[in-house]
Design a protein around this motif. Structure first.
Motif, PDB file in Angstrom:
ATOM      1  N   ILE A 140       0.846  -1.198   0.000  1.00  0.00           N
ATOM      2  CA  ILE A 140       0.000   0.000   0.000  1.00  0.00           C
ATOM      3  C   ILE A 140       0.878   1.243   0.000  1.00  0.00           C
ATOM      4  O   ILE A 140       0.654   2.196  -0.766  1.00  0.00           O
ATOM      5  N   THR A 141       1.890   1.241   0.846  1.00  0.00           N
ATOM      6  CA  THR A 141       2.802   2.389   0.941  1.00  0.00           C
ATOM      7  C   THR A 141       3.536   2.623  -0.373  1.00  0.00           C
ATOM      8  O   THR A 141       3.710   3.765  -0.811  1.00  0.00           O
ATOM      9  N   LYS A 144       1.691   4.524  -3.112  1.00  0.00           N
ATOM     10  CA  LYS A 144       1.546   5.977  -2.934  1.00  0.00           C
ATOM     11  C   LYS A 144       2.267   6.749  -4.040  1.00  0.00           C
ATOM     12  O   LYS A 144       1.850   7.844  -4.413  1.00  0.00           O
ATOM     13  N   ALA A 147      -0.316   7.393  -6.614  1.00  0.00           N
ATOM     14  CA  ALA A 147      -1.665   7.746  -6.158  1.00  0.00           C
ATOM     15  C   ALA A 147      -1.852   9.249  -5.994  1.00  0.00           C
ATOM     16  O   ALA A 147      -0.919   9.977  -5.635  1.00  0.00           O
ATOM     17  N   ARG A 150      -5.540   8.679  -0.899  1.00  0.00           N
ATOM     18  CA  ARG A 150      -5.711   7.391  -0.225  1.00  0.00           C
ATOM     19  C   ARG A 150      -7.056   7.379   0.483  1.00  0.00           C
ATOM     20  O   ARG A 150      -7.410   8.340   1.171  1.00  0.00           O
ATOM     21  N   ASP A 161      -6.596  10.682   2.716  1.00  0.00           N
ATOM     22  CA  ASP A 161      -5.267  11.282   2.811  1.00  0.00           C
ATOM     23  C   ASP A 161      -4.933  11.825   1.426  1.00  0.00           C
ATOM     24  O   ASP A 161      -4.931  11.073   0.446  1.00  0.00           O
ATOM     25  N   TYR A 163      -2.724  13.675  -1.587  1.00  0.00           N
ATOM     26  CA  TYR A 163      -1.355  13.815  -2.082  1.00  0.00           C
ATOM     27  C   TYR A 163      -1.254  14.819  -3.229  1.00  0.00           C
ATOM     28  O   TYR A 163      -0.389  15.685  -3.234  1.00  0.00           O
ATOM     29  N   ASP A 193      -8.321  -0.209   2.896  1.00  0.00           N
ATOM     30  CA  ASP A 193      -7.298   0.819   2.670  1.00  0.00           C
ATOM     31  C   ASP A 193      -6.959   0.806   1.184  1.00  0.00           C
ATOM     32  O   ASP A 193      -6.436  -0.188   0.666  1.00  0.00           O
ATOM     33  N   MET A 195      -5.353   2.898  -2.313  1.00  0.00           N
ATOM     34  CA  MET A 195      -4.646   3.977  -3.003  1.00  0.00           C
ATOM     35  C   MET A 195      -5.359   4.212  -4.342  1.00  0.00           C
ATOM     36  O   MET A 195      -5.654   3.260  -5.065  1.00  0.00           O
TER      37      MET A 195
END
Length: 511
Positions: A140-141, A144, A147, A150, A161, A163, A193, A195
């Protein structure tokens, strides 16, 4: 003694009383100024769903958003109010009690759901890369990097979240759609969760992941055979404020009604396309060369959205664009939201060799609900389709009718069913408990409406779910044999090849 006292008083004269009030006023003013500065500074660092303090996505640049239509202080107040103060009060005032949720959950589960359409099985193909490895927080990280924002859903609440900014109002209407899903099926959408990239072209290439390298999961609006991006219903299902397109159920109803103003016999016997060719699309550039009704049987019109906006979009109403027997679909910079509107007309859809898939386009079958047009020698291929249709009017009309029926079945209920199953199946693959990151903000209907302009508010309210569903989402069949997708692709390609062979034989006979 009296003289001495008088001398003492005279050596320490009393300050004028107004000085005290002046000092107090200056102190209050200073505190207010510091407070305003702090609020402005805090607001200037707060990212919002409409693009405040967000840069455009580096992988798809566009004109940065301008917020100079209001004063700095008003803008700061709005950012603080909408981002941090709206949802807590909305939840406190309007949140459903657990007992009510249990009652609703029981009501939903007491009804027998319908079976999902066959193309829903592609959810399994889209998620197949993670069936064995599952999805870790590390993946998932890593996602980012690709993305724009999130999405984290926890206990029926939506957190975001931010970006990068999304072009136009894509982020707002996408998040609104997810909020409506949560509202429609309270207590049923799992914690998850995600992205999400809101721009046009897929970015996660299949050939980048091999030799033990694990792919990263990324949701977007379309994908291709060569990519691993996970397609999700696009924002325009809930409305598109920038070009005056209404929420899907209402828009389809208008298009269908417009398609009935003329019988098939009276429809113009040409292929019609109206759109923006200036989007770095080779197909659309080539299509502009086909604008010759006598030579190619076409009517190709360049869309000028600036002029359309000045005219109040009267000349670009989708319900007025069903007067031709044939409607052309040409992909833009990537896939195009225009596909669903073209299919809705009841005209014979002429689809030029698409590279991209959105979630529902997997339901398209050549010669059943559309006619395939080759990207090689586009003009000649369109002419062949038009000539074939005019020589076989009943068959052409039947294909157009089935395309319209497909889109009628694609109601908003069906869109929510797809969203529910995609999110649910994806959530099953995550090997961690979703938790909103510290930088995430809660988003609710009230905060969305707080940020929305008048046109956006109108569309958001029109597309809002008005009641909890009394039936559960459709039943998703178990994961099919992998051969299912291979056989599906081979069957589709076989029909396309047959059409191409018909075209080649006809052209050879003419020459």
């Amino acid at each position: 003694m009296a003289k001495k006292q008088a001398w003492v008083h005279s050596s320490h004269p009393r300050w004028p009383s107004y000085l005290f009030f002046l000092i107090v006023a200056l102190s209050v003013f200073s505190l207010v100024a510091i407070l305003i500065y702090k609020v402005d500074n805090f607001a200037s660092q707060t990212k919002t769903i409409v693009g405040h303090n967000l840069e455009p996505t580096p992988w798809h640049l566009f004109e940065p958003k301008n917020f100079t239509d209001e004063s700095r202080h008003i803008r700061a107040y709005k950012i603080i109010q909408c981002s941090y103060l709206t949802c807590p009060y909305a939840a406190a005032d309007g949140g459903a009690q657990p007992s009510e949720l249990e009652k609703r959950r029981g009501l939903v589960s007491s009804r027998t759901p319908p079976k999902c359409p066959t193309f829903f099985k592609f959810i399994y193909r889209d998620l197949e890369p993670w069936f064995n490895t599952r999805i870790s927080m590390d993946q998932i990280t890593q996602a980012k990097e690709h993305a724009a924002f999130r999405i984290v859903i926890v206990e029926g609440k939506l957190f975001v979240d931010l970006y990068y900014a999304c072009v136009q109002s894509r982020m707002m209407f996408t998040l609104w759609g997810i909020l409506q899903l949560l509202k429609k099926y309270p207590g049923m959408v799992p914690d998850v969760d995600i992205m999400f990239d809101c721009m046009d072209k897929p970015s996660i290439e299949r050939n980048r992941f091999g030799n033990g390298s694990l792919p990263v999961p990324l949701f977007r609006y379309c994908t291709t055979e060569a990519h691993l991006d996970i397609p999700f219903p696009d924002w325009s299902f809930w409305g598109w404020s920038e070009v005056n397109i209404k929420p899907w159920d209402e828009q389809f109803k208008e298009i269908k009604q417009g398609s009935r103003t003329q019988t098939w016999a009276k429809k113009i016997k040409r292929a019609y396309w109206k759109g923006n060719p200036d989007v770095q699309s080779p197909i659309r550039t080539e299509l502009m060369r086909c604008n010759d009704s006598s030579l190619w049987g076409t009517e190709i019109i360049r869309q000028n959205w600036t002029e359309e906006a000045k005219a109040g979009y009267e000349r670009s109403k989708l319900s007025n664009q069903c007067k031709h027997r044939y409607k052309i679909y040409a992909e833009g910079y990537a896939w195009s939201v225009s596909l669903k509107y073209i299919l809705s007309c009841g005209s014979l859809p002429l689809i030029i060799s698409p590279q991209y898939e959105d979630f529902f386009s997997r339901a398209l079958i050549p010669k059943l609900n559309y006619w395939p047009v080759s990207s090689i020698d586009v003009c000649r291929s369109i002419k062949f389709a038009v000539d074939w249709g005019n020589s076989n009017p009943y068959q052409a009309q039947a294909i157009g009718k089935r395309a319209q029926q497909l889109m009628q079945s694609m109601s908003m209920d069906q869109v929510y069913h797809y969203m529910f199953h995609l999110i649910s199946e994806y959530a099953k693959l995550q090997d961690f408990k979703p938790v909103p990151p510290p930088s995430a903000q809660q988003v609710c209907e009230e905060s969305m409406l707080c940020f929305a302009d008048e046109k956006q508010k109108e569309l958001l309210k029109k597309s809002a779910v008005t009641s909890v569903s009394t039936t559960p989402p459709c039943t998703l069949t178990r994961s099919p044999n992998p051969n299912f997708f291979t056989a599906w692709a081979e069957k589709t390609q076989k029909i396309i090849d047959e059409v191409k062979d018909m075209e080649n034989r006809t052209n050879a006979a003419i020459t």
